[in-house]
Scaffold this motif. Structure first.
Motif, PDB file in Angstrom:
ATOM      1  N   PRO A 184       0.842  -1.200   0.000  1.00 53.53           N
ATOM      2  CA  PRO A 184       0.000   0.000   0.000  1.00 53.53           C
ATOM      3  C   PRO A 184       0.876   1.248   0.000  1.00 53.53           C
ATOM      4  CG  PRO A 184       0.153  -0.888   2.208  1.00 53.53           C
ATOM      5  CD  PRO A 184       0.878  -1.860   1.305  1.00 53.53           C
ATOM      6  N   ARG A 185       0.290   2.354  -0.368  1.00 54.10           N
ATOM      7  CA  ARG A 185       0.952   3.650  -0.203  1.00 54.10           C
ATOM      8  C   ARG A 185       0.987   3.930   1.293  1.00 54.10           C
ATOM      9  NH1 ARG A 185       3.465   5.709  -4.478  1.00 54.10           N
ATOM     10  NH2 ARG A 185       2.082   6.780  -5.867  1.00 54.10           N
ATOM     11  N   VAL A 186       2.011   4.645   1.740  1.00 58.31           N
ATOM     12  CA  VAL A 186       2.152   4.936   3.164  1.00 58.31           C
ATOM     13  C   VAL A 186       2.285   6.436   3.372  1.00 58.31           C
ATOM     14  CG1 VAL A 186       3.503   4.570   5.254  1.00 58.31           C
ATOM     15  CG2 VAL A 186       3.263   2.708   3.583  1.00 58.31           C
ATOM     16  N   LEU A 187       1.385   6.969   4.187  1.00 58.80           N
ATOM     17  CA  LEU A 187       1.444   8.361   4.592  1.00 58.80           C
ATOM     18  C   LEU A 187       1.853   8.382   6.054  1.00 58.80           C
ATOM     19  CD1 LEU A 187      -1.068  11.170   3.841  1.00 58.80           C
ATOM     20  CD2 LEU A 187      -0.189  10.852   6.128  1.00 58.80           C
ATOM     21  N   ILE A 188       2.983   9.007   6.342  1.00 56.67           N
ATOM     22  CA  ILE A 188       3.454   9.164   7.722  1.00 56.67           C
ATOM     23  C   ILE A 188       2.841  10.438   8.272  1.00 56.67           C
ATOM     24  CG2 ILE A 188       5.454   9.461   9.231  1.00 56.67           C
ATOM     25  CD1 ILE A 188       5.411   6.730   7.817  1.00 56.67           C
ATOM     26  N   LEU A 189       2.187  10.306   9.393  1.00 58.57           N
ATOM     27  CA  LEU A 189       1.524  11.426  10.064  1.00 58.57           C
ATOM     28  C   LEU A 189       2.080  11.456  11.478  1.00 58.57           C
ATOM     29  CD1 LEU A 189      -0.701  13.578  10.081  1.00 58.57           C
ATOM     30  CD2 LEU A 189      -2.327  11.785  10.627  1.00 58.57           C
ATOM     31  N   SER A 190       3.032  12.362  11.728  1.00 59.26           N
ATOM     32  CA  SER A 190       3.741  12.306  12.994  1.00 59.26           C
ATOM     33  C   SER A 190       4.184  13.678  13.460  1.00 59.26           C
ATOM     34  CB  SER A 190       4.970  11.392  12.835  1.00 59.26           C
ATOM     35  OG  SER A 190       5.639  11.237  14.053  1.00 59.26           O
ATOM     36  N   GLY A 191       4.324  13.812  14.750  1.00 60.79           N
ATOM     37  CA  GLY A 191       4.890  15.020  15.336  1.00 60.79           C
ATOM     38  C   GLY A 191       6.404  14.939  15.418  1.00 60.79           C
ATOM     39  N   TYR A 192       6.964  13.801  15.026  1.00 63.55           N
ATOM     40  CA  TYR A 192       8.403  13.558  15.152  1.00 63.55           C
ATOM     41  C   TYR A 192       9.109  13.513  13.812  1.00 63.55           C
ATOM     42  CZ  TYR A 192       6.859  12.238  19.762  1.00 63.55           C
ATOM     43  OH  TYR A 192       6.274  12.241  20.998  1.00 63.55           O
ATOM     44  N   ILE A 193       8.625  14.282  12.857  1.00 64.22           N
ATOM     45  CA  ILE A 193       9.246  14.260  11.537  1.00 64.22           C
ATOM     46  C   ILE A 193      10.367  15.285  11.498  1.00 64.22           C
ATOM     47  CG2 ILE A 193       8.880  14.606   9.080  1.00 64.22           C
ATOM     48  CD1 ILE A 193       6.073  13.609   9.411  1.00 64.22           C
ATOM     49  N   LYS A 194      11.569  14.788  11.568  1.00 60.20           N
ATOM     50  CA  LYS A 194      12.781  15.592  11.455  1.00 60.20           C
ATOM     51  C   LYS A 194      13.486  15.134  10.183  1.00 60.20           C
ATOM     52  CE  LYS A 194      12.918  17.039  16.047  1.00 60.20           C
ATOM     53  NZ  LYS A 194      11.526  17.300  16.164  1.00 60.20           N
ATOM     54  N   GLY A 195      14.434  15.904   9.706  1.00 64.73           N
ATOM     55  CA  GLY A 195      15.106  15.609   8.449  1.00 64.73           C
ATOM     56  C   GLY A 195      15.639  14.197   8.329  1.00 64.73           C
ATOM     57  N   SER A 196      16.373  13.722   9.335  1.00 66.77           N
ATOM     58  CA  SER A 196      16.969  12.391   9.248  1.00 66.77           C
ATOM     59  C   SER A 196      15.910  11.295   9.275  1.00 66.77           C
ATOM     60  CB  SER A 196      17.972  12.171  10.384  1.00 66.77           C
ATOM     61  OG  SER A 196      17.333  12.300  11.642  1.00 66.77           O
ATOM     62  N   VAL A 197      14.819  11.513  10.031  1.00 67.50           N
ATOM     63  CA  VAL A 197      13.735  10.537  10.089  1.00 67.50           C
ATOM     64  C   VAL A 197      13.007  10.495   8.751  1.00 67.50           C
ATOM     65  CG1 VAL A 197      11.537   9.949  11.195  1.00 67.50           C
ATOM     66  CG2 VAL A 197      13.443  10.766  12.578  1.00 67.50           C
ATOM     67  N   ASP A 204      14.257  11.265   5.808  1.00 69.66           N
ATOM     68  CA  ASP A 204      15.145  10.614   4.837  1.00 69.66           C
ATOM     69  C   ASP A 204      15.140   9.102   5.003  1.00 69.66           C
ATOM     70  OD1 ASP A 204      15.793  13.108   3.846  1.00 69.66           O
ATOM     71  OD2 ASP A 204      17.711  13.234   4.918  1.00 69.66           O
ATOM     72  N   ALA A 205      15.239   8.637   6.244  1.00 71.65           N
ATOM     73  CA  ALA A 205      15.255   7.191   6.508  1.00 71.65           C
ATOM     74  C   ALA A 205      13.921   6.548   6.133  1.00 71.65           C
ATOM     75  CB  ALA A 205      15.581   6.924   7.978  1.00 71.65           C
ATOM     76  N   ALA A 206      12.817   7.205   6.486  1.00 71.14           N
ATOM     77  CA  ALA A 206      11.495   6.666   6.171  1.00 71.14           C
ATOM     78  C   ALA A 206      11.262   6.658   4.656  1.00 71.14           C
ATOM     79  CB  ALA A 206      10.407   7.460   6.881  1.00 71.14           C
ATOM     80  N   ALA A 207      11.683   7.704   3.971  1.00 72.76           N
ATOM     81  CA  ALA A 207      11.539   7.750   2.512  1.00 72.76           C
ATOM     82  C   ALA A 207      12.355   6.631   1.867  1.00 72.76           C
ATOM     83  CB  ALA A 207      11.972   9.112   1.976  1.00 72.76           C
ATOM     84  N   ALA A 208      13.545   6.374   2.383  1.00 73.70           N
ATOM     85  CA  ALA A 208      14.377   5.297   1.849  1.00 73.70           C
ATOM     86  C   ALA A 208      13.720   3.932   2.053  1.00 73.70           C
ATOM     87  CB  ALA A 208      15.757   5.329   2.508  1.00 73.70           C
ATOM     88  N   LYS A 209      12.881   3.826   3.079  1.00 74.86           N
ATOM     89  CA  LYS A 209      12.192   2.565   3.365  1.00 74.86           C
ATOM     90  C   LYS A 209      10.820   2.488   2.685  1.00 74.86           C
ATOM     91  CE  LYS A 209      14.509   1.739   7.756  1.00 74.86           C
ATOM     92  NZ  LYS A 209      14.955   0.358   7.651  1.00 74.86           N
ATOM     93  N   GLY A 210      10.452   3.522   1.922  1.00 79.42           N
ATOM     94  CA  GLY A 210       9.231   3.445   1.130  1.00 79.42           C
ATOM     95  C   GLY A 210       8.075   4.342   1.516  1.00 79.42           C
ATOM     96  N   ALA A 211       8.245   5.218   2.509  1.00 79.74           N
ATOM     97  CA  ALA A 211       7.152   6.140   2.847  1.00 79.74           C
ATOM     98  C   ALA A 211       6.887   7.058   1.650  1.00 79.74           C
ATOM     99  CB  ALA A 211       7.510   6.961   4.081  1.00 79.74           C
ATOM    100  N   ASP A 212       5.617   7.265   1.342  1.00 79.59           N
ATOM    101  CA  ASP A 212       5.251   8.046   0.168  1.00 79.59           C
ATOM    102  C   ASP A 212       4.999   9.519   0.470  1.00 79.59           C
ATOM    103  OD1 ASP A 212       4.997   5.877  -1.925  1.00 79.59           O
ATOM    104  OD2 ASP A 212       3.685   5.090  -0.363  1.00 79.59           O
ATOM    105  N   PHE A 213       4.366   9.806   1.613  1.00 84.16           N
ATOM    106  CA  PHE A 213       4.046  11.175   1.995  1.00 84.16           C
ATOM    107  C   PHE A 213       4.307  11.373   3.476  1.00 84.16           C
ATOM    108  CE2 PHE A 213       1.259  10.567  -1.694  1.00 84.16           C
ATOM    109  CZ  PHE A 213       1.547  11.700  -2.422  1.00 84.16           C
ATOM    110  N   PHE A 214       4.541  12.629   3.858  1.00 82.65           N
ATOM    111  CA  PHE A 214       4.772  12.996   5.248  1.00 82.65           C
ATOM    112  C   PHE A 214       3.920  14.207   5.581  1.00 82.65           C
ATOM    113  CE2 PHE A 214       8.522  11.110   3.484  1.00 82.65           C
ATOM    114  CZ  PHE A 214       8.916  10.200   4.439  1.00 82.65           C
ATOM    115  N   VAL A 215       3.215  14.124   6.696  1.00 79.44           N
ATOM    116  CA  VAL A 215       2.433  15.254   7.196  1.00 79.44           C
ATOM    117  C   VAL A 215       2.773  15.385   8.669  1.00 79.44           C
ATOM    118  CG1 VAL A 215       0.128  16.195   7.600  1.00 79.44           C
ATOM    119  CG2 VAL A 215       0.577  14.856   5.531  1.00 79.44           C
ATOM    120  N   THR A 216       3.086  16.609   9.085  1.00 77.27           N
ATOM    121  CA  THR A 216       3.451  16.861  10.468  1.00 77.27           C
ATOM    122  C   THR A 216       2.226  17.189  11.298  1.00 77.27           C
ATOM    123  OG1 THR A 216       5.568  17.755   9.714  1.00 77.27           O
ATOM    124  CG2 THR A 216       4.935  18.244  11.969  1.00 77.27           C
ATOM    125  N   LYS A 217       2.116  16.528  12.470  1.00 75.95           N
ATOM    126  CA  LYS A 217       1.071  16.859  13.441  1.00 75.95           C
ATOM    127  C   LYS A 217       1.517  18.077  14.219  1.00 75.95           C
ATOM    128  CE  LYS A 217       0.304  12.197  14.951  1.00 75.95           C
ATOM    129  NZ  LYS A 217       0.194  11.390  16.139  1.00 75.95           N
TER     130      LYS A 217
END
Length: 121
Positions: free
Chosen positions: A80-93, A95-108
Motif C-alpha cells: 500500500p501507499r504509506v502516509l506518515i503522520l507524525s509530530g516527530y518528523i525531522k530531516g533524518s527521520v 530521509d530514513a522513512a523515505a528510503a524505506k518506502g514512505a510516500d508522503f509525510f504530514v506533520t502533526k
C-alpha cells in the motif's frame, strides 16, 4: 464507489486516531478497513485487508515501530501507499522513512483535510 480507497490508520494516541478515522470515514471515496496503535497488529491488518493506503505515526507499540513497519511493508508483493503522520518528523527521520518506502509525510498537528488530500494523490 468504484474508486474507493481502502485505508488502515495507526496511531498510539487513541483520541487522535479516532478523530482521524472518523474524519476519513466521512469522505465518500474512503473506506476504513482497520485501525490500531500497535505496529504488529498494523502489519496483520495490512496483510489481511490489503489496503490501498496506510496512515501511520512513526511511534507505535507492540514491538514494531514505524521503521519496522515500513521494512515489512516494503517486502510485500503488493504494497500500500504509506502516509506518515507524525509530530516527530525531522530531516533524518524523513530521509530514513523515505528510503524505506514512505510516500508522503504530514506533520502533526495538521488539518485532517490535508491528510485526505494527500491520500488522494
Amino acid at each position: 464507489m468504484e474508486n474507493t480507497k481502502r485505508i488502515v490508520g495507526a496511531d498510539t494516541g487513541t483520541e487522535f486516531r479516532k478523530s482521524l478515522i472518523r474524519a476519513l470515514a466521512e469522505e465518500p471515496d474512503f473506506q476504513i478497513v482497520g485501525e490500531t496503535g500497535d505496529g504488529t497488529e498494523l502489519m496483520n491488518l495490512v496483510r489481511q485487508e490489503r489496503p490501498d493506503a496506510v496512515v501511520m505515526d512513526m511511534v507505535l507499540t507492540g514491538g514494531m515501530d514505524g521503521m519496522d513497519v515500513l521494512d515489512a511493508i516494503s517486502r510485500l508483493p503488493e504494497r500500500p501507499r504509506v502516509l506518515i503522520l507524525s509530530g516527530y518528523i525531522k530531516g533524518s527521520v524523513v530521509d530514513a522513512a523515505a528510503a524505506k518506502g514512505a510516500d508522503f509525510f504530514v506533520t502533526k498537528p495538521c488539518r485532517l483535510t490535508v491528510v485526505a488530500e494527500r491520500l488522494r494523490q
